[in-house]
Design an enzyme around this catalytic site. Structure first.
Site, PDB file in Angstrom:
ATOM      1  N   THR A   1     -35.044 -38.867  51.209  1.00 52.69           N
ATOM      2  CA  THR A   1     -35.851 -40.082  51.121  1.00 52.69           C
ATOM      3  C   THR A   1     -34.969 -41.321  51.144  1.00 52.69           C
ATOM      4  O   THR A   1     -35.281 -42.318  51.818  1.00 52.69           O
ATOM      5  CB  THR A   1     -36.676 -40.070  49.822  1.00 52.69           C
ATOM      6  OG1 THR A   1     -37.459 -38.886  49.778  1.00 52.69           O
ATOM      7  CG2 THR A   1     -37.587 -41.279  49.742  1.00 52.69           C
ATOM      8  N   THR A   2     -33.840 -41.265  50.429  1.00 52.95           N
ATOM      9  CA  THR A   2     -32.923 -42.402  50.372  1.00 52.95           C
ATOM     10  C   THR A   2     -32.333 -42.703  51.741  1.00 52.95           C
ATOM     11  O   THR A   2     -31.904 -43.829  52.008  1.00 52.95           O
ATOM     12  CB  THR A   2     -31.815 -42.132  49.339  1.00 52.95           C
ATOM     13  OG1 THR A   2     -32.436 -41.804  48.084  1.00 52.95           O
ATOM     14  CG2 THR A   2     -30.909 -43.320  49.140  1.00 52.95           C
TER      15      THR A   2
ATOM     16  N   TYR B   1     -49.295 -35.966  51.291  1.00 49.39           N
ATOM     17  CA  TYR B   1     -50.594 -36.404  51.783  1.00 49.39           C
ATOM     18  C   TYR B   1     -51.571 -35.240  51.942  1.00 49.39           C
ATOM     19  O   TYR B   1     -52.575 -35.193  51.237  1.00 49.39           O
ATOM     20  CB  TYR B   1     -50.493 -37.197  53.096  1.00 49.39           C
ATOM     21  CG  TYR B   1     -51.816 -37.861  53.435  1.00 49.39           C
ATOM     22  CD1 TYR B   1     -52.221 -39.000  52.743  1.00 49.39           C
ATOM     23  CD2 TYR B   1     -52.668 -37.339  54.398  1.00 49.39           C
ATOM     24  CE1 TYR B   1     -53.443 -39.586  53.000  1.00 49.39           C
ATOM     25  CE2 TYR B   1     -53.884 -37.924  54.664  1.00 49.39           C
ATOM     26  CZ  TYR B   1     -54.278 -39.046  53.972  1.00 49.39           C
ATOM     27  OH  TYR B   1     -55.488 -39.616  54.234  1.00 49.39           O
TER      28      TYR B   1
ATOM     29  N   TYR C   1     -37.798 -29.501  46.287  1.00 54.77           N
ATOM     30  CA  TYR C   1     -37.768 -30.896  45.859  1.00 54.77           C
ATOM     31  C   TYR C   1     -39.156 -31.264  45.356  1.00 54.77           C
ATOM     32  O   TYR C   1     -40.125 -31.263  46.124  1.00 54.77           O
ATOM     33  CB  TYR C   1     -37.331 -31.785  47.025  1.00 54.77           C
ATOM     34  CG  TYR C   1     -37.196 -33.254  46.718  1.00 54.77           C
ATOM     35  CD1 TYR C   1     -37.229 -33.764  45.419  1.00 54.77           C
ATOM     36  CD2 TYR C   1     -37.026 -34.165  47.758  1.00 54.77           C
ATOM     37  CE1 TYR C   1     -37.095 -35.122  45.166  1.00 54.77           C
ATOM     38  CE2 TYR C   1     -36.889 -35.528  47.516  1.00 54.77           C
ATOM     39  CZ  TYR C   1     -36.933 -35.994  46.219  1.00 54.77           C
ATOM     40  OH  TYR C   1     -36.803 -37.340  45.987  1.00 54.77           O
TER      41      TYR C   1
ATOM     42  N   ARG D   1     -44.044 -39.627  44.824  1.00 58.12           N
ATOM     43  CA  ARG D   1     -43.976 -39.975  46.239  1.00 58.12           C
ATOM     44  C   ARG D   1     -44.846 -39.068  47.097  1.00 58.12           C
ATOM     45  O   ARG D   1     -45.338 -39.485  48.140  1.00 58.12           O
ATOM     46  CB  ARG D   1     -42.528 -39.913  46.742  1.00 58.12           C
ATOM     47  CG  ARG D   1     -41.607 -40.887  46.031  1.00 58.12           C
ATOM     48  CD  ARG D   1     -40.265 -41.018  46.722  1.00 58.12           C
ATOM     49  NE  ARG D   1     -40.371 -41.858  47.905  1.00 58.12           N
ATOM     50  CZ  ARG D   1     -39.711 -43.018  48.058  1.00 58.12           C
ATOM     51  NH1 ARG D   1     -38.931 -43.475  47.106  1.00 58.12           N
ATOM     52  NH2 ARG D   1     -39.842 -43.717  49.157  1.00 58.12           N
TER      53      ARG D   1
ATOM     54  N   LYS E   1     -34.570 -29.699  42.994  1.00 54.26           N
ATOM     55  CA  LYS E   1     -34.334 -31.085  42.607  1.00 54.26           C
ATOM     56  C   LYS E   1     -35.594 -31.526  41.884  1.00 54.26           C
ATOM     57  O   LYS E   1     -36.665 -31.645  42.482  1.00 54.26           O
ATOM     58  CB  LYS E   1     -34.078 -31.963  43.834  1.00 54.26           C
ATOM     59  CG  LYS E   1     -33.925 -33.438  43.499  1.00 54.26           C
ATOM     60  CD  LYS E   1     -33.780 -34.308  44.743  1.00 54.26           C
ATOM     61  CE  LYS E   1     -33.715 -35.782  44.377  1.00 54.26           C
ATOM     62  NZ  LYS E   1     -33.633 -36.667  45.570  1.00 54.26           N
TER      63      LYS E   1
ATOM     64  N   ILE F   1     -28.832 -34.909  42.127  1.00 57.95           N
ATOM     65  CA  ILE F   1     -28.897 -35.428  43.491  1.00 57.95           C
ATOM     66  C   ILE F   1     -29.205 -36.901  43.315  1.00 57.95           C
ATOM     67  O   ILE F   1     -30.309 -37.283  42.942  1.00 57.95           O
ATOM     68  CB  ILE F   1     -29.934 -34.680  44.333  1.00 57.95           C
ATOM     69  CG1 ILE F   1     -29.465 -33.229  44.531  1.00 57.95           C
ATOM     70  CG2 ILE F   1     -30.140 -35.357  45.686  1.00 57.95           C
ATOM     71  CD1 ILE F   1     -30.404 -32.346  45.318  1.00 57.95           C
TER      72      ILE F   1
END
Length: 297
Positions: free
Chosen positions: A50-51, A113, A139, A144, A167, A209
């Site tokens: 994402t980062t 989603y 993850y 999010r 994570k 992470i």
């Protein structure tokens, strides 16, 4: 060389993706960042998380970024490719391509989603995991994706042979403590939140992470190493010292502030892809203040 059972211990940095003004990837700066992180002592690198603004990279760029990080790292530390998707076939494609270009492991976020049921989620992960031979880190970041990986879900997913860790970015320490019961020689727990590293290490975690690792790689790697070596008080002190800076880099949606912080260090230009854009002036001022207080500026 890292253990075949534990992908890494310590600080894995979720890399930003440097870009030019036109939004194209700045591969020279990306390679320079990889080299800097290795020299600073980071224990692993995560490309296209994402980062790294992975959701706005096309597939060709996505794989090219992972490949560039792999080639620059040159086997010195593990490179983990972010390959999660809310389209299982797309996740399979990205995962197979990441394996092809030499990634050491995959970070696979839950579908977003179009949220899956427990049964279909397991089927989704099995399909991705069975398509590759690489180890996979789950993850969980419900803030999010809208989907939380509960203890029961993780316990079932852990039975997939190449699922080797999670994570955990739920922020729910009680849930994390439950999931920590699943930790063994073949399943690792990583903090997904920079302000919860020491609590998760105390529960048996293997590291973090990290987002703040983009600007404080040496300090973050040392924090984890201190805790794991028994110098717990030093790790706690560093965790608390980082807290105001962590708050600053999450004062707007990630990775907007952290990318600005990297630019303040002169290591990346301040360019994003829509729908992300530059931070507010107040955020820049806050970053400057906290980075200076922390000793980075």
């Amino acid at each position: 060389m890292w253990s075949s059972l534990t992908i890494f211990k310590g600080s894995g940095v979720a890399l930003i993706t440097p870009m030019f003004h036109d939004g194209s990837v700045d591969f020279d700066k990306l390679k320079s960042l990889v080299e800097w992180h290795i020299q600073q002592g980071s224990d692993a690198l995560i490309a296209c998380g994402t980062t790294g603004e992975a959701s706005t990279l096309n597939d060709e760029e996505h794989i090219a970024v992972i490949e560039a990080v792999v080639k620059q790292a040159a086997g010195r530390i593990p490179v983990i490719g972010g390959t999660g998707s809310n389209n299982t076939q797309h996740g399979i494609h990205l995962s197979q391509e990441a394996e092809r270009v030499g990634a050491d492991a995959l970070l696979v976020v839950t579908p977003y989603y179009n949220k899956a049921t427990k049964k279909s989620l397991v089927t989704h992960y099995k399909a991705i995991c069975q398509s590759v031979e690489l180890p996979v880190i789950l993850y969980s970041v419900a803030s999010r994706t809208g989907m939380n990986l509960t203890y029961d879900m993780v316990a079932e997913l852990k039975e997939i042979p190449n699922v080797k860790g999670i994570k955990e970015a739920s922020g729910d320490i009680s849930q994390i403590a439950s999931i920590a019961q699943l930790v063994d020689d073949e399943f690792s727990l990583y903090s997904g939140n920079d302000d919860q590293v020491t609590p998760i290490l105390a529960l048996g975690g293997s590291g973090v992470i990290s987002t703040i690792g983009n600007i404080a790689p040496k300090q973050t790697a040392t924090l984890v190493a201190d805790f794991l070596s028994g110098n717990i008080q030093a790790a706690i002190q560093e965790q608390l010292r980082q807290k105001p800076l962590i708050d600053a880099i999450f004062s707007e949606v990630n990775p907007v502030p952290i990318k600005a912080a990297v630019s303040l260090l002169g290591k990346s230009d301040l360019h994003y892809r829509l729908p992300l854009g530059p931070p507010e002036k107040e955020t820049i001022n806050r970053l400057k203040k906290e980075m200076s207080a922390y000793g980075l500026l």
